[in-house]
Design an enzyme around this catalytic site. Structure first.
Site, PDB file in Angstrom:
ATOM      1  N   HIS A  46      28.201  38.580  56.460  1.00 48.44           N
ATOM      2  CA  HIS A  46      27.248  39.024  57.479  1.00 48.44           C
ATOM      3  C   HIS A  46      27.243  40.547  57.650  1.00 48.44           C
ATOM      4  CE1 HIS A  46      24.312  38.428  60.407  1.00 48.44           C
ATOM      5  NE2 HIS A  46      24.980  37.798  61.371  1.00 48.44           N
TER       6      HIS A  46
ATOM      7  N   ASP B  98      21.784  39.739  56.626  1.00 48.07           N
ATOM      8  CA  ASP B  98      21.391  39.282  57.957  1.00 48.07           C
ATOM      9  C   ASP B  98      20.983  37.811  57.922  1.00 48.07           C
ATOM     10  OD1 ASP B  98      21.809  41.817  59.021  1.00 48.07           O
ATOM     11  OD2 ASP B  98      19.759  42.468  58.530  1.00 48.07           O
TER      12      ASP B  98
END
Length: 409
Positions: free
Chosen positions: A380, A384
């Site tokens: 992450h 995204d």
């Protein structure tokens, strides 16, 4: 004159290695290029072969010892193999002239000798102890009636019962639920553990899921699999469809094909897809180079070759180095769903699972379809949520409409 047997030059980034298995023992005759010893690194197993015909004189480093590049591990005497064979032949002729009673005595002695701990090599002794075998019931094919590792492995695979009888000095092991066995981790297993822990500690790993209808791909495979195999001499599997779909998805979402290097993001302009393969030594990830430039037949052939190499411990460092993305198929073992761990420094991994018939709604009606859950684990820090969901949805779309792969839509 003796020749020193040394550890070969180790691959880059590999500091040391371990002696895995000696295939020859002191006094054994060896032919040129015959494997003497396996040396295990945290990536591959290296074979050290005899430089020419001769005899292994001395073993300096035993199984389990840690060694470094070009360290002397044994001594080898060239040109002595012929003399050894002559002596063995003469001994055999002499034995044939003896009486039947003498033969029986000799056979008893040989049986006793091959079961002696002094005669058994470390590898053979370990197998015998692990499986609690009675060596007198195992056929020996080694020099002088010696029991070899291959003899024991063949005996185990045959499924024959040869448990060593219990004695007063050696009580029989309990087969109850509290029995336990301790074995050392291989270097590869240690390395896998280190990388997995490192990935979880350094990356912000999240996993998103989707399911895919496998019927279109299964229909194509059923229709063309025989013609495909005749034309390309390889079976048409599901992996080539997923590799192709993955490459197309990577083109759309470059961040998934990128990696983090310090404070920089490195976007790769090539598509080297790693395929997780389970081998005798553990999970390895050989890499399909430039997967975007390969046909489906070439992808299937490459995967097949990787599988064969993994089973025979023949994968090279080049096979395992690099990779910008990984595909893992836990469905081959029956997994319904999982959260795969990324392979650093990569930023994502696709997890495939087993296909099973499940009820789905199509055009307002409930129908049964062969469905597969897909899992996409990603870092992450660089990817995204919108990109991760879009990436997995793209793979789903390509698998459910394979014609788009050919049309590059």
């Amino acid at each position: 004159m003796s020749t020193e047997i040394k550890v070969p030059v180790l691959p880059e980034s590999v500091a040391d290695a371990s002696i895995a298995t000696w295939h020859k023992q002191p006094g054994d005759a060896c032919e040129r290029d015959e494997n003497l010893v396996d040396i295990e690194t945290d990536k591959v197993v290296l074979e050290v072969v005899a430089p020419e015909d001769g005899v292994l004189e001395e073993i300096i480093k035993q199984e389990g010892d840690t060694v470094t590049a070009e360290e002397v591990i044994a001594k080898f005497k060239a040109g002595a193999a012929a003399d050894t064979k002559k002596e063995a032949s003469a001994s055999s002729d002499s034995s044939n002239k003896k009486s039947d009673d003498k033969k029986q005595d000799t056979e008893k002695t040989t049986s006793s000798d091959k079961s002696s701990d002094d005669v058994l090599s470390p590898a053979v002794r370990r197998l015998v102890n692990e499986h609690n075998l009675d060596v007198s019931s195992i056929s020996a094919t080694g020099k002088g009636g010696r029991l070899t590792k291959e003899d024991v492995e063949k005996h185990i695979k045959s499924g024959k019962s040869s448990s060593k009888p219990a004695t007063k000095d050696e009580p029989e092991l309990s087969a109850g639920p509290r029995e336990e066995k301790r074995v050392p981790m291989t270097r590869l297993r240690k390395r896998i553990a280190e990388r997995l822990v490192d990935a979880q500690q350094t990356a912000a790993i999240l996993t998103t899921f989707n399911d895919v209808n496998m019927k279109p791909v299964m229909d194509i495979r059923a229709k063309y699999k025989e013609q495909f195999q005749k034309t390309h001499d390889v079976k048409l599997g599901f992996m080539s469809f997923f590799v192709k779909a993955t490459v197309e998805a990577l083109k759309r979402y470059p961040a998934v094909n990128a990696s983090i290097d310090g404070d920089d993001i490195v976007y790769h302009g090539f598509f080297d897809v790693g395929i997780a393969v389970s081998g005798p030594r553990g999970l390895v990830v050989p890499v399909i180079r430039d997967a975007d430039q390969l046909s489906m037949a070439e992808i299937e052939k490459t995967i097949m070759e990787f599988g064969q190499k993994a089973q025979n411990n023949q994968l090279t460092v080049d096979d395992l180095t690099g990779g910008t993305f990984t595909v893992s198929n836990g469905g081959t073992f029956g997994s319904l769903m999982s959260t795969p761990i990324i392979n650093p420094p990569q930023s994502g991994i696709l997890g495939m699972h087993r296909t099973e018939m499940r009820p789905v709604v199509e055009n307002g009606e409930i129908v049964a379809r062969p469905m597969m859950y897909l899992a996409f684990s990603y870092d992450h820090r660089i990817i995204d949520g919108r990109e991760s969901v879009g990436f997995l949805k793209t793979i789903k779309d390509y698998i459910e409409d394979p014609a788009r792969i050919l049309l590059e839509l």
